[in-house]
Design an enzyme around this catalytic site. Structure first.
Site, PDB file in Angstrom:
ATOM      1  N   GLU A  82      11.572   9.430 -11.811  1.00  0.00           N
ATOM      2  CA  GLU A  82      11.962  10.565 -12.640  1.00  0.00           C
ATOM      3  C   GLU A  82      11.280  10.612 -14.005  1.00  0.00           C
ATOM      4  OE1 GLU A  82      13.907  13.151 -11.812  1.00  0.00           O
ATOM      5  OE2 GLU A  82      14.121  12.346  -9.779  1.00  0.00           O
ATOM      6  N   SER A 110      77.137   8.735   9.378  1.00  0.00           N
ATOM      7  CA  SER A 110      77.871   7.465   9.263  1.00  0.00           C
ATOM      8  C   SER A 110      77.219   6.441   8.353  1.00  0.00           C
ATOM      9  CB  SER A 110      78.056   6.853  10.659  1.00  0.00           C
ATOM     10  OG  SER A 110      78.760   7.734  11.494  1.00  0.00           O
TER      11      SER A 110
END
Length: 816
Positions: free
Chosen positions: A192, A469
């Site tokens: 780059e 329950s």
């Protein structure tokens, strides 16, 4: 002779020309000065823009959520399966030499693991290390490490389970320059910006080369330096305008005036866009490494690093998943650049270009591995932190999740729910929720609350359903705490009709539609009889029942109507997990939580969840109700889970609601308390009870874990006595209906069964006879020896004498 005419020409004076030139020059100078001032002001503005963002908050960093770490030490209960799963979740690679972080080797029962290390906070950092560990019989027999441990505990790093992302949908994993491999930096600069360390932000040579190539038809080049690319990505946009390019060049120069090359390079490495993960962008090489390879940067090969660098030119064009050939060609170009610049040898180049791309099919990064649990973490965080802080400040959250336990929960729900759904039309749309925690610490370890795709509706906490329950133990706990009843007491399971405030009546029925008359308290709970529960509950009142639930940590409003005694109150699985956590710990309540620590981006601990344990119910009372809940497993509606091991002393309770709409089971081992709900979102009947719907899921889940026995220490205030079952009276082990049971010391029975009384009287008579015979023998001997016999010791052998005048209860209690 004709007279000639002459033309007069007016010549401007020297002073006039000079005057006009002076005016022009002055105007031009003013324009230049104004232009320079404006340019200077513009440069100042650009300069402030650069420094403000570069020195301030550069990015919105997502919060990352991790599981708990895996603690390794000699004697720890860790099996090969656990290690294998944990290493898979961490994406560790098998490697005989284990010479790099994130690698391991298994030889027989011995593991060699090269850890990556992990930062828990600024003062709690695990460095990378090599662990040698031998596992046998489900535990660690020996363990060694290249790093010294003061505690003797070595932590295998936590698993990343997801993130909380910024609104701009940018995702990144910020890395420091020291964490970036040198070959990647070499590849980047070689490709780059080869003059990166020489130029001052703008490369004249690069611009010239780009112009020549663009005009001569060569490969199109931008000529931008790394600094300019950073400016474009960090501050500007990608518009192809002269103004944008001019700003880019000016800002690049200014940036280099302020900051070093290393600072600029580090910012570039974290800013660069390298792909898309759904709606979220992949920014920076740190995150890209995880996204494409499921590995951190420092574990990538040179060819893999070159691939990431090549993608910087065009993440869409060179996407290795969509365009593998183009990506490989670009990678090879980067490798060639490295070779040209002397950064790799010819041999390294030849080896690298032969490598496959090595991309994982599906990235683990960015994917929420356990969305239901992550949702619980977010909810807990939202109670303390602002939404923006969670999304943008780069927080690290260490959760309580145990990945191995969570996988067990996922598999159990998937397997058993699939079987239940195939039963018929009623169960086709069946859903489930499962929550599990460490009872001692209150740490949530697993959550299942949604379907295959998380929609935001988490049944673990959002599904408020009648619990049936599951609340009956609270009724029996109240009865035992009162002292009116013990575990062997008789309770009435005959029909009952309750008159309601509006004049109507309510007549509850048992699920088997039968009446059982007087039954032992433990049997009534174990068999989950409704009529006896209602009778007992009404004896102490619905208000008392509601108060007991609040003591157990239930925050929901409890209705005042009697049917609440049979669970007609809407609660979530998480609510019930909190209740049974108390039962599992001897009566002590520790709030269920999903977060251990929260750390900011500087390594400072913002939150650490400590134990906040409070006594909820008396330990002696809890000891009795725990015994009764163990009876549910030994001989009641949860008997099937005895298959997990009778030595585990498991405890729990099934729950079923009217018309079989909801099926529940809540229970615990020594190290896990877990709750399962099964039902339909539309609240239609599923035809399943707690025992046939929820219990199989609970059993499958717990069977996948290494369980420890329930072993609640016996507290003060407990005595063990033989009691007559179904009366609660004192008894004897030789009586047919006797049980050896714990009893509250403050409420010992004051009556004995007829069987026990007969045995007691026989024993007393036998003892009295033996005493009298012994006294007679002693007296005879004294007479023979001519000794006096004290009057108090004269024994009339024909008439039995009573012992000293204690009460019957005081004399008999110790015997019983």
């Amino acid at each position: 002779m004709q007279k000639s005419k002459s033309t007069l020409v007016k010549v401007p004076s020297t002073s006039s020309t000079a005057q006009r030139g002076l005016v022009f020059s002055t105007i031009l100078l003013l324009i230049v000065i104004v232009g320079m001032v404006l340019l200077a002001l513009y440069l100042v503005k650009l300069d402030r823009t650069i420094t403000h963002k570069f020195e301030g908050k550069r990015w919105d960093i997502p919060a990352k959520v991790y599981s708990q770490p895996l603690e390794l030490y000699q004697g720890a209960s860790v099996d090969n399966d656990t290690i294998k799963k944990w290493l898979e979740l961490l994406n560790y690679r098998s490697n005989k030499s284990y010479d790099r972080t994130g690698s391991f080797h298994k030889s027989g029962s011995t593991y060699y693991i090269h850890t990556r290390g992990f930062t828990y906070s600024a003062n709690d950092i695990d460095p990378e290390q090599v662990i040698k560990m031998s596992i046998s019989g489900g535990e660690i027999k020996s363990i060694q490490s290249t790093q010294q441990s003061k505690t003797g505990i070595i932590r295998l790093e936590p698993v990343n389970i997801g993130g909380i992302y910024p609104d701009n949908n940018e995702d990144r994993m910020v890395v420091s320059l020291s964490d970036v491999p040198q070959p990647l930096i070499d590849a980047l600069i070689s490709t780059e910006d080869r003059g990166f360390y020489e130029h001052k932000g703008v490369s004249v040579r690069g611009i010239g080369r780009a112009i020549v190539n663009n005009f001569t038809g060569g490969s199109r080049q931008g000529g931008s330096t790394i600094t300019q690319q950073l400016i474009k990505n960090f501050y500007l946009n990608s518009d192809r305008t002269l103004k944008r390019k001019a700003n880019e060049a000016l800002m690049a120069v200014l940036l280099e005036l302020h900051y070093s090359k290393d600072e600029i390079l580090q910012a570039y490495l974290n800013e660069i866009y390298l792909g898309q993960n759904g709606k979220r962008s992949i920014n920076g090489f740190g995150l890209a490494s995880q996204f494409y390879f499921n590995q951190p940067l420092n574990e990538l090969r040179i060819d893999q690093q070159a691939l990431l660098v090549g993608m910087a030119k065009g993440p869409s064009v060179y996407n290795p998943r969509r365009h593998p050939e183009a990506a490989k060609n670009r990678r090879d170009t980067v490798l060639n650049n490295m070779l040209t610049m002397g950064k790799i040898t010819q041999e390294e180049y030849d080896t690298a270009i032969k490598k496959p791309l090595g991309i994982v099919d599906k990235a683990a990064e960015g994917k929420n591995l356990f969305p239901d649990f992550l949702d619980m973490v977010k909810r807990e965080l939202n109670n303390v932190y602002y939404d923006d802080d969670l999304k943008n400040e780069g927080l690290t959250i260490i959760s309580t999740l145990n990945p191995v336990t969570q996988l067990a929960a996922d598999k159990a729900v998937e397997k058993k729910l699939g079987e239940l759904r195939r039963r018929g039309s009623k169960t086709k749309e069946l859903q489930a929720a499962l929550v599990s925690a460490n009872p001692e610490t209150g740490e949530l370890v697993a959550v299942v609350g949604s379907g295959s795709e998380f929609t935001g509706f988490n049944r673990a906490v959002d599904a408020k359903r009648q619990v049936g329950s599951l609340l009956k133990p609270v009724i029996y706990m109240t009865a035992l705490e009162s002292g009116r009843y013990n575990l062997a007491s008789s309770v009435d399971d005959s029909p009952i009709t309750v008159e309601l405030p509006d004049g109507k009546t309510w007549t509850p029925k048992n699920y088997d539609s039968r009446d059982h008359g007087f039954v032992p308290l433990t049997t009534a709970l174990a068999k989950s009889y409704n009529q006896s529960a209602v009778r007992l509950g009404m004896e102490f009142g619905v208000g008392t029942f509601a108060k007991q639930l609040r003591r157990l940590g239930v925050k929901e409003e409890i209705p005042s109507y009697p049917s609440v005694l049979l669970g007609s109150v809407n609660l979530s699985p998480m609510d019930m997990l909190g209740v049974y956590q108390v039962f599992a710990t001897g009566g002590f309540r520790t709030p269920i939580h999903s977060i251990r620590t929260v750390i900011d981006d500087k390594g400072r601990i913002l939150q650490r969840t400590g134990l906040n344990t409070k006594r909820s119910i008396p330990p002696d009372t809890n000891f009795l109700i725990n015994y009764a809940l163990q009876g549910v497993v030994k001989e009641g509606t949860a008997k099937r889970i005895q298959s997990l091991g009778s030595n585990l002393n498991l405890a729990g309770k099934t729950g079923t609601t009217n018309d079989y709409r909801d099926a529940w089971f809540a229970g615990y081992s020594g190290n896990y308390v877990s709750v399962v709900w099964v039902g339909r979102d539309d609240n239609k009947s599923v035809g399943l009870s707690g025992g046939s719907g929820a219990l199989p899921v609970w059993e499958d889940y717990m069977s996948r874990l290494k369980l420890t026995p329930v072993s609640i220490p016996e507290p003060e205030g407990i005595e063990w006595l033989w009691l007559e079952n179904n009366s609660g009276k004192l008894s004897n082990e030789r009586c047919a209906n006797a049980r050896y049971l714990p009893v509250l010391s403050n409420y010992l029975p004051r009556e004995a069964s007829s069987c026990a009384l007969n045995i007691y009287q026989e024993e007393r008579a036998r003892e009295q006879m033996a005493w009298q015979q012994e006294q007679s023998r002693i007296n005879r001997q004294r007479r023979q020896e001519g000794l006096d016999i004290p009057n108090s010791e004269v024994i009339e052998e024909d008439n039995g004498s009573e012992r000293r005048a204690d009460t019957w209860y005081e004399r008999a209690l110790e015997w019983f």
